[in-house]
Design an enzyme around this catalytic site. Sequence first.
Site, short mmCIF file in Angstrom:
data_model
loop_
_atom_site.label_atom_id
_atom_site.label_comp_id
_atom_site.label_asym_id
_atom_site.label_seq_id
_atom_site.Cartn_x
_atom_site.Cartn_y
_atom_site.Cartn_z
N GLU A 94 -7.34 -50.14 14.00
CA GLU A 94 -6.72 -50.04 15.06
C GLU A 94 -4.95 -49.66 13.83
O GLU A 94 -4.57 -49.94 12.80
CB GLU A 94 -6.18 -51.21 15.67
CG GLU A 94 -7.31 -51.83 16.63
CD GLU A 94 -7.68 -50.71 17.27
OE1 GLU A 94 -6.64 -50.24 17.87
OE2 GLU A 94 -8.73 -50.80 18.09
N CYS A 153 3.09 -49.71 16.84
CA CYS A 153 2.20 -48.35 16.86
C CYS A 153 2.01 -47.72 17.73
O CYS A 153 1.67 -46.49 17.99
CB CYS A 153 0.55 -49.19 16.51
SG CYS A 153 -0.38 -50.02 17.54
N GLU A 190 4.39 -40.47 12.89
CA GLU A 190 4.76 -41.72 12.86
C GLU A 190 5.84 -42.48 11.52
O GLU A 190 5.95 -42.10 10.42
CB GLU A 190 3.43 -43.08 12.57
CG GLU A 190 4.42 -44.23 13.01
CD GLU A 190 2.59 -44.36 12.72
OE1 GLU A 190 2.16 -45.85 13.36
OE2 GLU A 190 1.58 -44.75 11.95
N PHE A 212 2.31 -57.25 10.24
CA PHE A 212 3.38 -57.55 9.60
C PHE A 212 3.95 -57.97 11.13
O PHE A 212 4.59 -58.76 11.79
CB PHE A 212 4.63 -57.14 8.79
CG PHE A 212 4.65 -55.81 9.07
CD1 PHE A 212 6.04 -56.14 9.48
CD2 PHE A 212 4.29 -54.92 8.40
CE1 PHE A 212 6.93 -54.74 9.99
CE2 PHE A 212 5.13 -53.63 8.52
CZ PHE A 212 5.99 -53.06 9.74
N ASN A 213 3.58 -56.11 12.15
CA ASN A 213 4.64 -55.84 13.12
C ASN A 213 4.54 -57.62 14.19
O ASN A 213 5.78 -57.16 14.92
CB ASN A 213 4.35 -54.84 13.49
CG ASN A 213 3.21 -54.14 14.06
OD1 ASN A 213 2.07 -54.87 13.34
ND2 ASN A 213 3.45 -53.45 14.60
N GLY A 252 -2.73 -51.66 10.86
CA GLY A 252 -2.40 -51.63 9.84
C GLY A 252 -2.00 -49.86 9.36
O GLY A 252 -2.17 -49.18 10.35
N SER A 253 -1.55 -49.54 8.76
CA SER A 253 -1.23 -48.11 7.74
C SER A 253 -2.78 -47.46 7.46
O SER A 253 -3.78 -47.70 7.66
CB SER A 253 -1.11 -47.77 6.39
OG SER A 253 -1.97 -48.77 5.71
#
Length: 461
Positions: A218, A252, A337, A120-121, A196-197
């Site tokens: 990633e 990230c 994070e 989403f970011n 993502g996570s």
Amino acid sequence: MSNSLVKTIDVVTKFLKDKKTDISLIDIENRVLILKKIKEWVIKNTNDIVSALKSDLNKSEIESLISEVSVVLKQTNYYIKNLHKFYKNKKAKNIPFLGLKSKGFYTYKPMGTVFMINPFNYPFQLALIPLVTAIASGNFVIMKNSEKANNTSRLILKMIQEININNLVCFLDEKVSKDFIFDVIDSKPDLIFFTGSKSFGYELKKQAIANEIKIILELGSANPVIVDETADIELAARRIVWAKLMNMGQTCVAPNSIFCDEKIHDKLVEAINAELTTQYNTNKFDFVKIVDVQHLVNVANMVKSFTDIDLEKDEENLRIKPTLIQVENNNQILFQEIFAPVLFITSFKNLTDFCADYKDKITDCLALYLFSNNEYNIKNVSNSFSYGGMGVNELLLQVSNIYLPFGGIKTSGIGKYHGNFGLMEFSNLVSVLRGSKKEVNYRYFHKISKYKSLIKFLVKR
């Protein structure tokens, strides 16, 4: 391929089956033509892209242009200009032993179909760059975008429809379940690309291994910033705050923790707080919002549990006030994070001792940052820690350079992309050896006994 969103696994499996024999992307010139269409569409529809990002994330026009549109255009332009050169056969040196005068070369072939799961970011950049990389590499795509950036996702679908590449992309409904995603993997695409996570990334990795599918992950990390006593304090403070405010820390490679020499600690704290006031309070409503209430609450609870500090937040408008928090050097929040506009700072007495003491604590960084004007210190820090990318007296910009590989290491990611590195990751590297008619008798077993001395001589060369 249908223009509608894909919601059933049968459509996905048919897409995968059909693409096994589809040769529409074999020709490199055809790939270049598609990339040109994407470029032209992005330029023509920039205002709509900016509007979608504003609706999804409250991202300003300038930030959208800098962090989303420009990087997509640079990447696409690079492939348009360099694709033919990259895919030329590369000659390999011959080692004459059994095959005299044989000729070898290596080249890159398409993987097949790439299943990409996008975050989403940065919903435009982090969907389009993998897409153009996949197409440039001759691959077809199954795309799953984030439901948290629905307007941007639907605009990407509109692009796919308007430039008529529906036959290349299977566009999944943003709200498909986790089980549906695993069903897609069980249908055996040729490559999985995920941003993502860590938690979901590890689940995908396990599923990919079970299906013997290559996966690119990633992910993220705490991305520490080290500031030594030789650093330009004002420059460091200004750039650290800028990097943290970009996308409101939901990046990230955003800095999370700062380790500074105790001699400059107080001055650096003062400078960072001054920059937070200058850069944020001037026009705070132009900044990106926190993605949702749940993430905002999770961040606030996490900070509270590690520091006993209550963040200043606004749940209704999805805001967290950018904050610098001083902590002890053993506080575990330094190695987490955060994905929000919160920074943590601590100090060390001696950089050499710090590198030795923290070598096993600061590990597998997606990004490592250092502010220093001492070459020995730069080399020492560079050699002491493991990281995917490093910025010296700079932050974030290593990601925007298409001539540098981007990706993590171990827990922060698998694989690199951007520029040629993306083409390599999205392709299958193959080698070809063409033999000559020239024969050597010592290769055949029924004649080999006569040539023992020659073979022993050649082996030792």
